[in-house]
Enzyme design. Structure first.
Site, PDB file in Angstrom:
ATOM      1  N   THR A 145       9.588  -4.248  13.153  1.00  0.00           N
ATOM      2  CA  THR A 145       9.966  -5.478  12.671  1.00  0.00           C
ATOM      3  C   THR A 145      10.365  -6.477  13.235  1.00  0.00           C
ATOM      4  O   THR A 145      11.413  -6.508  14.516  1.00  0.00           O
ATOM      5  CB  THR A 145      10.673  -4.717  11.368  1.00  0.00           C
ATOM      6  N   ILE A 146      10.552  -8.125  12.543  1.00  0.00           N
ATOM      7  CA  ILE A 146      10.926  -8.608  13.456  1.00  0.00           C
ATOM      8  C   ILE A 146      12.293  -9.290  13.157  1.00  0.00           C
ATOM      9  O   ILE A 146      13.090  -9.595  13.842  1.00  0.00           O
ATOM     10  CB  ILE A 146       9.912 -10.300  12.732  1.00  0.00           C
ATOM     11  N   ASP A 147      12.448  -8.553  11.616  1.00  0.00           N
ATOM     12  CA  ASP A 147      14.102  -8.680  11.308  1.00  0.00           C
ATOM     13  C   ASP A 147      14.833  -7.529  12.045  1.00  0.00           C
ATOM     14  O   ASP A 147      15.756  -8.255  12.018  1.00  0.00           O
ATOM     15  CB  ASP A 147      13.929  -7.909  10.366  1.00  0.00           C
TER      16      ASP A 147
ATOM     17  N   GLU B 240      16.517 -16.751   5.437  1.00  0.00           N
ATOM     18  CA  GLU B 240      15.911 -16.447   3.791  1.00  0.00           C
ATOM     19  C   GLU B 240      16.677 -16.011   3.130  1.00  0.00           C
ATOM     20  O   GLU B 240      16.722 -15.949   1.617  1.00  0.00           O
ATOM     21  CB  GLU B 240      14.591 -16.548   4.735  1.00  0.00           C
TER      22      GLU B 240
ATOM     23  N   ARG C  37      16.936 -33.382   6.014  1.00  0.00           N
ATOM     24  CA  ARG C  37      15.327 -32.793   5.938  1.00  0.00           C
ATOM     25  C   ARG C  37      15.140 -31.161   6.513  1.00  0.00           C
ATOM     26  O   ARG C  37      15.698 -30.492   6.975  1.00  0.00           O
ATOM     27  CB  ARG C  37      14.262 -33.330   6.983  1.00  0.00           C
TER      28      ARG C  37
ATOM     29  N   HIS D  18       5.807 -17.831   8.837  1.00  0.00           N
ATOM     30  CA  HIS D  18       5.107 -17.280   9.732  1.00  0.00           C
ATOM     31  C   HIS D  18       4.516 -16.944  10.254  1.00  0.00           C
ATOM     32  O   HIS D  18       4.150 -16.037  11.593  1.00  0.00           O
ATOM     33  CB  HIS D  18       3.623 -16.367   8.846  1.00  0.00           C
TER      34      HIS D  18
ATOM     35  N   GLY E  97       0.693  -1.407   0.595  1.00  0.00           N
ATOM     36  CA  GLY E  97       0.091  -0.103   0.045  1.00  0.00           C
ATOM     37  C   GLY E  97       1.009   1.176   0.043  1.00  0.00           C
ATOM     38  O   GLY E  97       0.371   1.875   0.611  1.00  0.00           O
TER      39      GLY E  97
ATOM     40  N   ARG F  93       5.962 -13.869  12.904  1.00  0.00           N
ATOM     41  CA  ARG F  93       5.567 -13.427  13.340  1.00  0.00           C
ATOM     42  C   ARG F  93       3.761 -13.075  14.012  1.00  0.00           C
ATOM     43  O   ARG F  93       3.910 -12.409  14.359  1.00  0.00           O
ATOM     44  CB  ARG F  93       4.696 -12.782  11.893  1.00  0.00           C
TER      45      ARG F  93
HETATM   46  O1  F6P Z   1       9.893  -8.183   7.136  1.00  0.00           O
HETATM   47  C1  F6P Z   1       9.155  -9.190   8.067  1.00  0.00           C
HETATM   48  C2  F6P Z   1       9.304 -10.411   7.072  1.00  0.00           C
HETATM   49  O2  F6P Z   1       8.369 -11.100   8.104  1.00  0.00           O
HETATM   50  C3  F6P Z   1      10.288 -10.751   6.760  1.00  0.00           C
HETATM   51  O3  F6P Z   1      11.678 -10.813   7.094  1.00  0.00           O
HETATM   52  C4  F6P Z   1      10.016 -11.525   5.496  1.00  0.00           C
HETATM   53  O4  F6P Z   1      10.855 -11.611   4.403  1.00  0.00           O
HETATM   54  C5  F6P Z   1       8.701 -10.958   4.809  1.00  0.00           C
HETATM   55  O5  F6P Z   1       8.136  -9.990   6.100  1.00  0.00           O
HETATM   56  C6  F6P Z   1       7.396 -11.565   4.691  1.00  0.00           C
HETATM   57  O6  F6P Z   1       6.782 -10.635   4.316  1.00  0.00           O
HETATM   58  P1  F6P Z   1       5.004 -11.642   3.306  1.00  0.00           P
HETATM   59  O7  F6P Z   1       4.350 -11.539   4.844  1.00  0.00           O
HETATM   60  O8  F6P Z   1       4.276 -10.492   2.839  1.00  0.00           O
HETATM   61  O9  F6P Z   1       5.795 -12.586   2.862  1.00  0.00           O
END
Ligand code: F6P
Length: 363
Positions: A141-143, A238, A281, A287, A78, A290
């Site tokens: 942010t979780i990052d 990631e 594995r 998610h 957005g 989060r």
């Molecule tokens: O920025 C937070 C985050 O969870 C990143 O770690 C991840 O790459 C991204 O958002 C994932 O975003 P979405 O929920 O849009 O897939």
């Protein structure tokens, strides 16, 4: 000091545990000053469609401190400066709708905006501040990749969830003498992988800041095997990249949103199995990191950030972001906060700790 009567609050980008605690602190602090608070739904979308704006009272924020998600909803598609709009031919084009946001902000009689977001949302917030919308940012942010604050809220919760998952995987990996490769979030920063990896005593940690050599990873697994450790836990951020390779992404980049990262974990697992012959594995935590409510640390920081944002508005300090600078919460210029991403410094203490403990970082 500006005369404040009505402020707004929004939550933008990916959700993070602690958003509701910030909203509660903003609403309670502002209400006690006699101000009205409006909640804008889904990032800036609510300012493009004012029917998506609603008053927030003490009653609305009752009992939400420990709740995950955001009562206002959020979006990472957005950006009003590059709003994705479907064209008659079915294609999607980025359209600048920022003027509508500024105009609706004025029409709603708002004196200030508390923008809760990560780097993307705070960059948007800064642009609105430059256009005359008085903004105070709150780092979410979780990052944990935002500069100028020791930590963002949401990070501690995500690290806790990842650590818990890695702890649990140890026993099943050991029982089956397997290698488990676990992908965690973090985009271009390795904070979640590093902190959860070290805390869970994982054996290999791959982060975007250190391009990895898959052979070094396999050497570590073989070495453990030779010493009777017939299982290994590999944590992969990631955004981790093989030496000379590129980041793994999912699908094509959509208009108005960042490219999705993912897939590195499966590639690493397949390569480990091929090279070591060990059953390997892979698991993507995704998610889950989060989801749910914030840890005590994140709750407290979120509440402190929300209250500090209202104090900044009261003092007429706009264009800043509240930041944790222990022992206090300070205000830093938004421009400084979003100028550069905060990646893991290679000489930081946690990297040194990982090396001292014999963790393989892929180099
Ligand atoms: O920025 C937070 C985050 O969870 C990143 O770690 C991840 O790459 C991204 O958002 C994932 O975003 P979405 O929920 O849009 O897939």
């Amino acid at each position: 000091m500006p005369e404040i009567k009505r402020i707004a609050v929004n939550t933008g980008g990916g959700d993070a545990p602690g958003l509701n605690a910030v909203i509660r602190a903003v609403v309670l602090s502002a209400t006690r000053l006699g101000w009205e608070v409006l909640g804008i739904k889904r990032g800036y979308d609510g300012l493009l469609d004012p029917s998506q704006v609603r008053p927030l009272t003490e009653e609305d924020v009752r009992g939400i401190t420990a709740m995950g998600g955001t009562i206002l909803g959020t979006t990472n598609k957005g950006n009003p400066f590059e709003y994705p709009m479907k064209q008659p031919d079915g294609s999607v084009k980025a359209v600048d709708r920022s003027a509508e946001v500024v105009s609706n902000f004025k029409k709603l009689g708002l004196d200030a905006l508390v923008a809760i977001g990560g780097d993307g949302s705070l960059r948007i917030a800064k642009r609105f501040n430059d256009l005359g919308v008085p903004v105070v940012g709150v780092p979410k942010t979780i990052d944990n990749d935002l500069q100028s604050t020791v930590v963002t809220f949401g990070f501690d919760t995500a690290v806790g969830i990842a650590t818990d998952a890695l702890d649990k995987l140890h026993s099943t990996a050991e029982s089956h003498r397997r290698v488990m490769v676990v992908e965690v979030m973090g985009r271009y920063a390795g904070w979640i992988a590093l902190n959860a990896g070290v805390s869970s005593t994982s054996d290999v940690i791959l982060i975007p800041e250190i391009p990895f050599d898959i052979e070094k990873v396999c050497e570590k697994i073989r070495d453990r095997e030779a010493r009777g450790r017939e299982f290994s836990i590999v944590v992969v951020a990631e955004g981790a990249v093989p030496k000379g390779g590129s980041m793994s992404t999912v699908g094509a980049k959509e208009v108005g949103r960042e490219v999705r990262l993912g897939g590195i974990c499966a590639a690493v697992a397949a390569e480990i199995e091929k090279r070591t012959g060990k059953e390997t594995r892979s698991l993507v935590l995704g998610h889950l990191q989060r989801g749910g409510g914030p840890t005590t640390f994140d709750r407290l920081i979120a509440l402190r950030f929300g209250a500090a944002a209202v104090r900044a508005i009261q003092e007429g300090q706009f264009g800043g972001m509240v930041a944790l600078n222990p022992p206090t919460v300070t205000l830093v210029p938004l421009a400084e906060a979003v100028a550069k991403m905060k990646q893991v410094p290679l000489d930081c203490d946690t990297i040194k700790t990982a090396r001292s403990l014999g963790v393989c970082l892929g180099d």
